[in-house]
Design a protein around this motif. Structure first.
Motif, PDB file in Angstrom:
ATOM      1  N   ALA A  20       0.841  -1.196   0.000  1.00  0.00           N
ATOM      2  CA  ALA A  20       0.000   0.000   0.000  1.00  0.00           C
ATOM      3  C   ALA A  20       0.874   1.243   0.000  1.00  0.00           C
ATOM      4  N   SER A  21       0.256   2.372  -0.294  1.00  0.00           N
ATOM      5  CA  SER A  21       1.034   3.615  -0.403  1.00  0.00           C
ATOM      6  C   SER A  21       1.740   3.957   0.911  1.00  0.00           C
ATOM      7  N   GLY A  22       1.146   3.654   2.025  1.00  0.00           N
ATOM      8  CA  GLY A  22       1.780   3.996   3.307  1.00  0.00           C
ATOM      9  C   GLY A  22       2.745   2.958   3.845  1.00  0.00           C
ATOM     10  N   THR A  23       3.088   1.981   3.039  1.00  0.00           N
ATOM     11  CA  THR A  23       3.942   0.888   3.520  1.00  0.00           C
ATOM     12  C   THR A  23       5.356   1.004   2.984  1.00  0.00           C
ATOM     13  N   THR A  24       6.347   0.824   3.841  1.00  0.00           N
ATOM     14  CA  THR A  24       7.738   0.707   3.417  1.00  0.00           C
ATOM     15  C   THR A  24       8.174  -0.749   3.555  1.00  0.00           C
ATOM     16  N   VAL A  25       8.744  -1.275   2.483  1.00  0.00           N
ATOM     17  CA  VAL A  25       9.224  -2.651   2.514  1.00  0.00           C
ATOM     18  C   VAL A  25      10.747  -2.657   2.603  1.00  0.00           C
ATOM     19  N   VAL A  26      11.277  -3.357   3.573  1.00  0.00           N
ATOM     20  CA  VAL A  26      12.719  -3.587   3.653  1.00  0.00           C
ATOM     21  C   VAL A  26      12.966  -5.065   3.374  1.00  0.00           C
ATOM     22  N   ALA A  27      13.798  -5.371   2.401  1.00  0.00           N
ATOM     23  CA  ALA A  27      14.085  -6.774   2.076  1.00  0.00           C
ATOM     24  C   ALA A  27      15.514  -7.096   2.471  1.00  0.00           C
ATOM     25  N   VAL A  28      15.653  -8.106   3.304  1.00  0.00           N
ATOM     26  CA  VAL A  28      16.983  -8.458   3.816  1.00  0.00           C
ATOM     27  C   VAL A  28      17.204  -9.956   3.712  1.00  0.00           C
ATOM     28  N   ASN A  29      18.441 -10.361   3.951  1.00  0.00           N
ATOM     29  CA  ASN A  29      18.730 -11.801   4.071  1.00  0.00           C
ATOM     30  C   ASN A  29      19.803 -11.995   5.130  1.00  0.00           C
ATOM     31  N   PRO A  30      19.952 -13.224   5.620  1.00  0.00           N
ATOM     32  CA  PRO A  30      20.936 -13.485   6.670  1.00  0.00           C
ATOM     33  C   PRO A  30      22.358 -13.285   6.147  1.00  0.00           C
ATOM     34  N   THR A  31      23.274 -13.054   7.084  1.00  0.00           N
ATOM     35  CA  THR A  31      24.683 -12.954   6.709  1.00  0.00           C
ATOM     36  C   THR A  31      25.366 -14.313   6.787  1.00  0.00           C
ATOM     37  N   MET A  32      24.669 -15.301   7.273  1.00  0.00           N
ATOM     38  CA  MET A  32      25.242 -16.645   7.353  1.00  0.00           C
ATOM     39  C   MET A  32      24.166 -17.651   6.954  1.00  0.00           C
ATOM     40  N   GLY A  33      24.611 -18.783   6.448  1.00  0.00           N
ATOM     41  CA  GLY A  33      23.662 -19.824   6.070  1.00  0.00           C
ATOM     42  C   GLY A  33      23.796 -20.206   4.605  1.00  0.00           C
ATOM     43  N   PRO A  34      22.873 -21.057   4.112  1.00  0.00           N
ATOM     44  CA  PRO A  34      22.985 -21.598   2.760  1.00  0.00           C
ATOM     45  C   PRO A  34      22.529 -20.608   1.684  1.00  0.00           C
ATOM     46  N   ALA A  35      23.063 -20.797   0.490  1.00  0.00           N
ATOM     47  CA  ALA A  35      22.731 -19.934  -0.644  1.00  0.00           C
ATOM     48  C   ALA A  35      21.328 -20.202  -1.166  1.00  0.00           C
ATOM     49  N   SER A  36      20.805 -21.374  -0.897  1.00  0.00           N
ATOM     50  CA  SER A  36      19.404 -21.654  -1.235  1.00  0.00           C
ATOM     51  C   SER A  36      18.934 -22.771  -0.312  1.00  0.00           C
ATOM     52  N   ILE A  37      17.621 -22.905  -0.194  1.00  0.00           N
ATOM     53  CA  ILE A  37      17.054 -23.860   0.769  1.00  0.00           C
ATOM     54  C   ILE A  37      16.304 -24.930   0.011  1.00  0.00           C
ATOM     55  N   GLU A  38      16.869 -26.134   0.037  1.00  0.00           N
ATOM     56  CA  GLU A  38      16.287 -27.239  -0.724  1.00  0.00           C
ATOM     57  C   GLU A  38      16.283 -28.543   0.061  1.00  0.00           C
ATOM     58  N   SER A  39      16.363 -28.428   1.364  1.00  0.00           N
ATOM     59  CA  SER A  39      16.344 -29.619   2.215  1.00  0.00           C
ATOM     60  C   SER A  39      16.008 -29.172   3.629  1.00  0.00           C
ATOM     61  N   HIS A  40      15.634 -30.128   4.459  1.00  0.00           N
ATOM     62  CA  HIS A  40      15.449 -29.824   5.879  1.00  0.00           C
ATOM     63  C   HIS A  40      16.760 -29.316   6.473  1.00  0.00           C
ATOM     64  N   TYR A  41      17.853 -29.867   5.986  1.00  0.00           N
ATOM     65  CA  TYR A  41      19.171 -29.483   6.479  1.00  0.00           C
ATOM     66  C   TYR A  41      19.450 -28.009   6.177  1.00  0.00           C
ATOM     67  N   ASP A  42      19.233 -27.618   4.931  1.00  0.00           N
ATOM     68  CA  ASP A  42      19.423 -26.203   4.574  1.00  0.00           C
ATOM     69  C   ASP A  42      18.543 -25.313   5.447  1.00  0.00           C
ATOM     70  N   GLU A  43      17.320 -25.754   5.606  1.00  0.00           N
ATOM     71  CA  GLU A  43      16.374 -24.953   6.375  1.00  0.00           C
ATOM     72  C   GLU A  43      16.854 -24.754   7.813  1.00  0.00           C
ATOM     73  N   ALA A  44      17.297 -25.855   8.405  1.00  0.00           N
ATOM     74  CA  ALA A  44      17.759 -25.781   9.798  1.00  0.00           C
ATOM     75  C   ALA A  44      18.917 -24.804   9.943  1.00  0.00           C
ATOM     76  N   LEU A  45      19.825 -24.822   8.969  1.00  0.00           N
ATOM     77  CA  LEU A  45      20.992 -23.944   9.070  1.00  0.00           C
ATOM     78  C   LEU A  45      20.679 -22.511   8.640  1.00  0.00           C
ATOM     79  N   ALA A  46      19.540 -22.297   8.010  1.00  0.00           N
ATOM     80  CA  ALA A  46      19.150 -20.934   7.635  1.00  0.00           C
ATOM     81  C   ALA A  46      18.499 -20.189   8.794  1.00  0.00           C
ATOM     82  N   VAL A  47      17.939 -20.922   9.736  1.00  0.00           N
ATOM     83  CA  VAL A  47      17.096 -20.283  10.753  1.00  0.00           C
ATOM     84  C   VAL A  47      17.869 -19.334  11.680  1.00  0.00           C
TER      85      VAL A  47
END
Lengths: 241, 241, 241, 241, 241, 241
Positions: free
Chosen positions: B28-55
């Motif tokens: 909406a017009s009154g909304t600011t979106v900030v998009a970020v990502n972690p500084t550590m963890g996997p480059a993509s999430i394709e397993s439970h393992y990746d997911e666990a290490l992304a959290v």
């Protein structure tokens, strides 16, 4: 500009106005809310029978507002929701549906505080239909008829019912089970200290969201425009978009 | 002003930017979106393992944005959602959660088209957890790895998978099972003629809605701020609001 | 003497007569069957919309037959069943309800063969509501509109749909998903070699059974007579027993 | 010789030792039990947040013990179980999983007595995920923090909670909801007269059983070794067998 | 003429006679009721063990009545129902099955009042198997053994248990959980003011209904006549129709 | 020393011996396996009818082995399991139960390959009863009668059925649905590359585990020793421990 048509399915004009006010209080700046009610049907909905007789007038209101970007059915039984989805080009949200979905976004579980215990069966059906059999911990009545919610003392009784529900069920939030409770919502939340969700306001935000996403009811199968056919007698069908 | 912090839980910066763009396109017009990502963890999430290490990296981003009015976890496995809800003062929405809820507002049923078939089990768990065991008719993989979604040809393959899903399952809508598919959404819907739902954009609207309603995660029980305690080693816990 | 009032909720008089004949063919010697239809509403029911507009006329017929010992709602969507149970002193049976219950007495599983695929969603809702999610293996459409069931060729197409359903689903029996298929029942069973259940005849026997047992709808809670209230406009409510 | 690696996912060394002792007490003569804990993470697990931050250290332990014939994850939230199954060549058993399965072999129903009520949501998720929604009659907290279980008085309070649970729920057995309760198990059973199941010991026997049967986690689909990929920052991934 | 064979699976002849009387009291004019019991087995059924040992004698009675148009298994555990359906050419109805189905036709919900609490597990299994997990609100024991139901005072205790159940569960009706309660049915209903359902009489009406509809157990798959094979010892198999 | 009594509920002695061999092959060094079968009943179990007539002889074997530390009921229908639990002091495990529990420890999902399709209904009932409605993806028959499993060619047909099941259902493992398939287990697993679970061997390990944990069937409620009572005729009841 987004036009949201909020339909109170009963014929109590003062309730329609209160619902409209609640809806406008949360609407985004670019949203216009129109609050209407049927010209025929019961003054309040407190039985399956009332609900059944409210639906034709509700559908007429949908047909009369072809320009809406979204509809809200503002009765906790979500009467006529499937039929409204067939009839309308724009998306349609029921307030039980809206409140239950919203509740699960702010906690694992919710309980419902509704008006009369005889309406709990309908809420139970909706709970199952929407997928919230596990999330919903209980449906409890405060035994105040719909139109008495405006009377002095009602607010206090609803607060008490919500607090008792929270303590008995251990729910994360409370869902208010009647459009006539919409304006109690913030006050109850402040008093009992957990989120309290009103379906009218929740539905307005969901309808705005769908409009912004460009999403409408899927018309491919079940919710396609109803086939044209011969209607007899007073209920002769309403123009379809 | 509403501040929505969209967290891409993997460390692929280009994907974070694409997600941010998709989010801003519906905000909406009154909304600011900030998009970020972690500084550590996997480059993509394709397993439970990746997911666990992304959290852990995801939770760090939550701790780093105490002023947000809402968080979006932009991975279809909704990794760390429960932990994020404990940690954050503001509401947190997962994109699988958002997409599934939204899909049920525009039809009875939906199917999911995801990336690799090995991730379908996680989607199945979420489907059950959120209450959509009946609404969800199938979870299907297009077998394109997450980071290959940006490559030429991917878009066409996803369209084909969505069309095949629609025809096989008879679903009312298709839910896209990866944040990396966000910008395919409208095109696919136009091609196959039924609603196609992307979780990133759906989550932004739900988060805005909660903010407008003044609703936050219930802090009374399960999602109360985690108890302070001793942390050892690299993962020494993150400041809590 | 037991009086069973069979209500065809659409206004197609020839269909009402066929339903009445089917009902009388299985009625006990001491049973009188009255077959009626509303004076207002759609000529056939093939959508949620049609169903919604059929219900007021259906309820009127209930109010007009206060002496009945049992009512049958002869449309496979069981429209208005809850409202009818509130309104009527005598028990009320829907034909989807009757057919599904009966099917589970002659086998573990059944599948439904209905008219148009757009009506399958309603059958699905009823299946869940009545508890037959496990017993029901599938709901399939033969894509013949309700009023075309009387045309030559329809019978053969329904037989084929039933046989295909039996082979695909491996069901123990087939439930016919439309009152207009009542007189195909025995023939199909002979052709495909498994029980085929028609809801109209099944409902008559269940209604007779309840009458013989002296059982009526529980009036203590949800299905108590609806509270008297003000009705506006054309739909001004019907006298209640 | 069978090597079972029991991983206490928190960093409390005294608790690891107690868990190791309990495990060894039931191990077969040909079994060696190694009890370890992560070098990083929280001192105890009492929230989703703690659990999330415990998992990387837990996975590291799995990677450090490639010769194990079976792993036990000794925290009742079964943290990281799916990820561990991907990573490990040998089978992995969670103690909630082990206790719940074992309970259903000695009765129709069980209830869980856990530490803090805020952890009940996680137990509920596991109960649904493992298929014990009907077998599990309740999840109750004794409100003793994990690390206080070693203090005098704790044992008595747990016994009382188990007895109250048995009487209220009418369950056939009680499942202890924390690895820290392992050594209370026999005493409580003697006191209350029904089976009491501790997950640590139950998991050791299940892991031994799988080893004897030559069964390992199915690696064909969901639990195949996670795809190799780039990891950034502190959490740079662990060697996979 | 319709011949209904009602089998009391225990060997208490006085109970067989009482069951036969109850059955005849509701049978249609063209129906003949034969009430029999096995020549071997337990005097009453109050455990899984009793039930298992009652089934061979029950099956023998089925084999001895090849001319029946329908069978009723008159014990609330519905012992041997699947086997009886394989063996019999005519349809077979269990009284728990009959009572539960019938209860859902006169209200949304029911509760069961049974004899000993140790039999509640079996009733629970049947409830799930027949699809009434949502409709059934509770299964409660009055702790009167089966053969003591004929003693003075039993009737009053059952009435009290039914009233307490109605008040605690808020059920629409009460299902009597033992064939030995058949003749209390009307009296209890008059006392507590809601429908009370006895399975013996309900089953007779369902069996008559199936006979009138020409419906029999589907013999295509699971319930086909059991394959002939060698039997050893006392239990040498019974002639099959 | 642990004594496990494995009961083949049919009277085919060669099958009992094969089952005993399979059981011994996985038993721990301190375990003695006794394999027995009833002296009365059917030569193989392929219907509900066979199962019902096998149970008395099965219960007799339980009564004849009061010193056992655990019992295994070695027929995939788990016949008489509840009755056996009442009768025995030691724990009792059914092989369907054992196989299904074990399968869920090595993957999310399994499918069953059984003998004749007419037995699939029983397997379905057990699947629901044990809580594996979601984990079990299918129950498929190879259409080989139980006693033909020993014939040349049977092994190959079962391998083919398992492979087809794996490919169609996408299951993580395959459960063998007959005790007569026990010795095919490892070979099939090697051929198709996923875990294949045989219930006989799985049950032996579970029974050993319970013995080591000191766990026995809860005797407080449903599974208490059956009440003593008068038995008539051939089936005069068996001594209870």
């Amino acid at each position: 500009m987004t036009l949201i048509c909020v339909i109170n399915p009963n014929t109590a004009r003062s309730m329609t106005e209160a619902i409209g006010q609640a809806a406008r209080a949360v609407a985004a700046s670019g949203t216009t809310v129109v609050a209407v009610n049927p010209t025929m049907g019961p003054a309040s909905i407190e039985s399956h029978y009332d609900e059944a007789l409210a639906v034709p007038g509700l559908l007429e209101q949908i047909a009369l507002h072809p320009g809406a970007d979204g509809f809200v059915v503002a009765c906790f039984g979500d009467p006529g929701l499937d039929a409204a989805r067939e009839l309308a080009a724009a998306p349609v949200i029921g307030i039980a549906e809206a409140a239950m979905h919203t509740a699960t976004l702010v906690g694992r579980s919710f309980s419902v505080v509704t008006t009369l215990s005889r309406t709990a069966g309908r809420a139970l059906d909706l709970m199952h239909r929407y997928g919230f059999s596990q999330a919903c911990l209980g449906i409890h009545a405060c035994e105040i008829p719909v139109l008495d919610l405006e009377s002095p003392g009602a607010r206090k009784a609803v607060v008490q019912a919500c607090r008792a529900t929270m303590e008995r069920d251990g729910c994360d939030s409370v869902v208010l089970g009647c459009a006539g409770m919409a304006d109690f919502c913030h006050e109850i939340s402040l008093e009992i200290g957990i989120p309290v969700i009103d379906g009218v306001t929740a539905a307005v935000k969901l309808a705005e969201g769908l409009a912004a996403l460009g999403l409408r009811t899927s018309k491919r199968l079940e919710y396609g425009t109803p086939p044209a056919k011969k209607y007899t007698g007073l209920l002769s069908g309403y123009t379809r978009p």
